[in-house]
Design a protein around this motif. Structure first.
Motif, PDB file in Angstrom:
ATOM      1  N   LEU A  65     -13.906 -26.879 -23.741  1.00 28.87           N
ATOM      2  CA  LEU A  65     -14.942 -25.865 -23.868  1.00 28.87           C
ATOM      3  C   LEU A  65     -16.181 -26.260 -23.072  1.00 28.87           C
ATOM      4  CD1 LEU A  65     -16.121 -23.309 -25.270  1.00 28.87           C
ATOM      5  CD2 LEU A  65     -16.798 -24.798 -27.173  1.00 28.87           C
ATOM      6  N   ASP A  66     -16.608 -25.391 -22.178  1.00 24.97           N
ATOM      7  CA  ASP A  66     -17.838 -25.610 -21.416  1.00 24.97           C
ATOM      8  C   ASP A  66     -19.009 -25.017 -22.185  1.00 24.97           C
ATOM      9  OD1 ASP A  66     -16.643 -26.881 -19.215  1.00 24.97           O
ATOM     10  OD2 ASP A  66     -16.086 -24.966 -18.333  1.00 24.97           O
ATOM     11  N   VAL A  67     -19.980 -25.857 -22.527  1.00 28.31           N
ATOM     12  CA  VAL A  67     -21.143 -25.413 -23.297  1.00 28.31           C
ATOM     13  C   VAL A  67     -22.368 -25.384 -22.390  1.00 28.31           C
ATOM     14  CG1 VAL A  67     -22.616 -25.841 -25.293  1.00 28.31           C
ATOM     15  CG2 VAL A  67     -20.178 -26.450 -25.389  1.00 28.31           C
ATOM     16  N   GLU A  68     -23.005 -24.234 -22.323  1.00 26.54           N
ATOM     17  CA  GLU A  68     -24.264 -24.089 -21.596  1.00 26.54           C
ATOM     18  C   GLU A  68     -25.384 -23.902 -22.613  1.00 26.54           C
ATOM     19  OE1 GLU A  68     -26.668 -20.882 -18.779  1.00 26.54           O
ATOM     20  OE2 GLU A  68     -24.503 -20.696 -19.019  1.00 26.54           O
ATOM     21  N   PHE A  69     -26.387 -24.765 -22.548  1.00 20.73           N
ATOM     22  CA  PHE A  69     -27.515 -24.657 -23.467  1.00 20.73           C
ATOM     23  C   PHE A  69     -28.670 -23.891 -22.831  1.00 20.73           C
ATOM     24  CE2 PHE A  69     -25.520 -28.574 -25.237  1.00 20.73           C
ATOM     25  CZ  PHE A  69     -25.231 -28.044 -26.484  1.00 20.73           C
ATOM     26  N   VAL A  70     -29.266 -23.025 -23.614  1.00 19.44           N
ATOM     27  CA  VAL A  70     -30.504 -22.341 -23.226  1.00 19.44           C
ATOM     28  C   VAL A  70     -31.603 -22.919 -24.114  1.00 19.44           C
ATOM     29  CG1 VAL A  70     -31.716 -20.148 -23.062  1.00 19.44           C
ATOM     30  CG2 VAL A  70     -29.253 -20.262 -22.591  1.00 19.44           C
TER      31      VAL A  70
END
Length: 276
Positions: A65-70
């Motif tokens: 799973l690729d997690v992108e944080f904002v």
């Protein structure tokens, strides 16, 4: 049917089968590779983001799973962004805060999908080491958002500094103070600047996120600390239409791991407790 005809049919069948196999190989070769799972998650900048990055690594290693944080610096924004679909989930708040935000902004499509940690509030001061030293009329800064305001006031009552009308009301305000023996001046300030107000007040009750941003932790620097049995466990929030998705569920599982807990311990010392 004679032998020659049988032989001819066998050859044709074999060629046909070979052709089918070649076609299937071609189909497999031309089929697009499955896309990696992705999720966009809102978190507060600072130590909580650093902790969440370990969850992202676990999510990648264990679940692909690729997690992108904002990143946010304002508590008022992530829930709205999640509700609108700009984020898939967020991890920054406790349930009393969510409940208040949902009610005030009509964010009825938000739902809790998992717990993270309890991050206890603490009282900090540059002027005193013990609450008994707090002078008559001292200025005490508390967070001004509704849920953390009540939480801070309840904590002040537990120190014997004030008395509330109802200390089980998770949305108490300064107007609910019925006893204030030292005539403390309760100063409500933006949650994000409470720690920075220490030079201007006698005592400040600060959220752990912002305490960490200015190099404070409850264990080493707190005059007093919220107990670890606090009901204010932090949560991961998604929407009703994606709460059961594989990406959201895998992110929750990745966050609720020993690796993430150990990283939280580095930043918050004994000021962090597993919420799962």
């Amino acid at each position: 049917m004679n032998f020659k005809k049988l032989l001819g049919l066998a050859v044709v069948s074999a060629l046909a089968l070979t052709g089918c196999k070649e076609d299937k190989k071609a189909e497999v070769a031309s089929a697009p590779a499955p896309q990696a799972q992705k999720i966009k998650v809102g978190v507060m900048s600072g130590p909580e983001h650093t902790v969440a990055e370990v969850a992202a690594k676990v999510a990648k290693d264990k679940y692909g799973l690729d997690v992108e944080f904002v990143l946010f610096n304002d508590y008022a924004l992530p829930n709205t962004a999640t509700s609108k679909g700009d984020l898939d989930a967020n991890a920054f708040q406790h349930k009393p805060y969510l409940d208040k935000d949902v009610a005030s902004k009509n964010l009825d499509n938000l739902v809790i999908v998992g717990n993270t940690f309890v991050y206890p509030l603490a009282g900090y001061s540059k002027k005193i080491k013990n609450v008994s030293e707090l002078a008559e009329g001292a200025v005490v800064a508390v967070p001004n958002d509704p849920s953390n305001l009540a939480r801070a006031l309840i904590l002040l009552e537990k120190q014997g500094l004030i008395k509330l009308k109802d200390n089980t009301n998770l949305f108490s305000t300064s107007l609910d103070i019925v006893e204030n023996p030292k005539n403390l001046k309760i100063k409500e300030v933006d949650t994000s600047v409470a720690a920075k107000a220490l030079d201007d007040v006698d005592l400040a009750v600060v959220n752990n996120t912002y305490a960490g941003q200015v190099g404070l932790n409850a264990t080493e620097h707190g005059v007093f600390v919220e107990s670890k049995d606090s009901p204010y466990v932090n949560i991961i929030v998604a929407r009703t239409n994606n709460k059961d998705s594989e990406a959201v569920q895998n992110f929750v599982k990745a966050y609720q791991t020993e690796e993430v807990y150990q990283e939280a311990q580095k930043h918050f010392k004994d000021g962090v407790v597993k919420g799962w």
